[in-house]
Scaffold this motif. Structure first.
Motif, PDB file in Angstrom:
ATOM      1  N   SER A   1      -6.696   2.654   2.724  1.00  0.00           N
ATOM      2  CA  SER A   1      -7.022   2.715   1.294  1.00  0.00           C
ATOM      3  C   SER A   1      -8.167   3.698   1.055  1.00  0.00           C
TER       4      SER A   1
ATOM      5  N   LEU B   1       0.832  -1.201   0.000  1.00  0.00           N
ATOM      6  CA  LEU B   1       0.000   0.000   0.000  1.00  0.00           C
ATOM      7  C   LEU B   1       0.871   1.258   0.000  1.00  0.00           C
TER       8      LEU B   1
ATOM      9  N   TYR C   1      -8.136   7.191  -1.093  1.00  0.00           N
ATOM     10  CA  TYR C   1      -9.140   7.441  -2.122  1.00  0.00           C
ATOM     11  C   TYR C   1      -9.920   8.717  -1.823  1.00  0.00           C
TER      12      TYR C   1
ATOM     13  N   HIS D   1       0.756   4.264  -2.706  1.00  0.00           N
ATOM     14  CA  HIS D   1       0.709   5.687  -2.359  1.00  0.00           C
ATOM     15  C   HIS D   1       1.748   6.468  -3.170  1.00  0.00           C
TER      16      HIS D   1
END
Length: 151
Positions: free
Chosen positions: A106, A24, A110, A28
């Motif tokens: 996440s 993750l 978003y 990013h």
């Protein structure tokens, strides 16, 4: 001498803490890099200026992505550690809380970058990562404390 015994299902804890969370982080970075050119923010500058943001909506979006990434980096290492430590005593709960943290991070990314809400207010969509992070910290302290008191 201290012997460290890991539970049979500790692999999921390791996979989440040392696999999914860093992935993750990479994502990013990819988002930030992808928005940099349209924002017209050259290296080594970290953020677009207020003036750039006023004249270019992509600069504001870049700043939101950059801030989401920085916030991730501020919290990822301790969450990885808390997950690994909590997982020694509570592997399934640590994995579930780590997965909740990952999902909320996440959503945070978003919401911050793609929601279109002013001043990055879309980040609140994933703001509950603090609860999962706090629970992992608590489990770590509780699990370690429980072991220390059993000596």
């Amino acid at each position: 001498m201290v012997t460290l015994t890991v539970p049979d299902n500790y692999g999921a804890v390791i996979g989440l803490a040392l696999g999914a969370i860093p992935v993750l982080g990479f994502f990013h970075g990819t988002v930030v890099t992808g928005l940099r050119q349209d924002a017209k923010v050259p290296y080594p500058h970290t953020y677009a200026t207020v003036e750039q943001c006023k004249s270019n909506p992509k600069a504001e979006q870049f700043n939101c992505a950059q801030r989401a990434h920085a916030n991730f980096l501020e919290n990822a290492s301790q969450t990885m550690l808390f997950t690994l430590v909590a997982g020694l005593k509570y592997p399934q709960l640590a994995t579930a809380l780590g997965a909740a943290w990952l999902l909320s991070r996440s959503l945070y990314l978003y919401g911050y970058v793609y929601s279109g809400k002013p001043q990055g207010k879309g980040r609140f969509l994933g703001g509950f990562f603090w609860l999962a992070q706090g629970a992992l910290w608590g489990l770590s302290v509780f699990g370690v404390g429980k072991e220390l008191l059993s000596f």
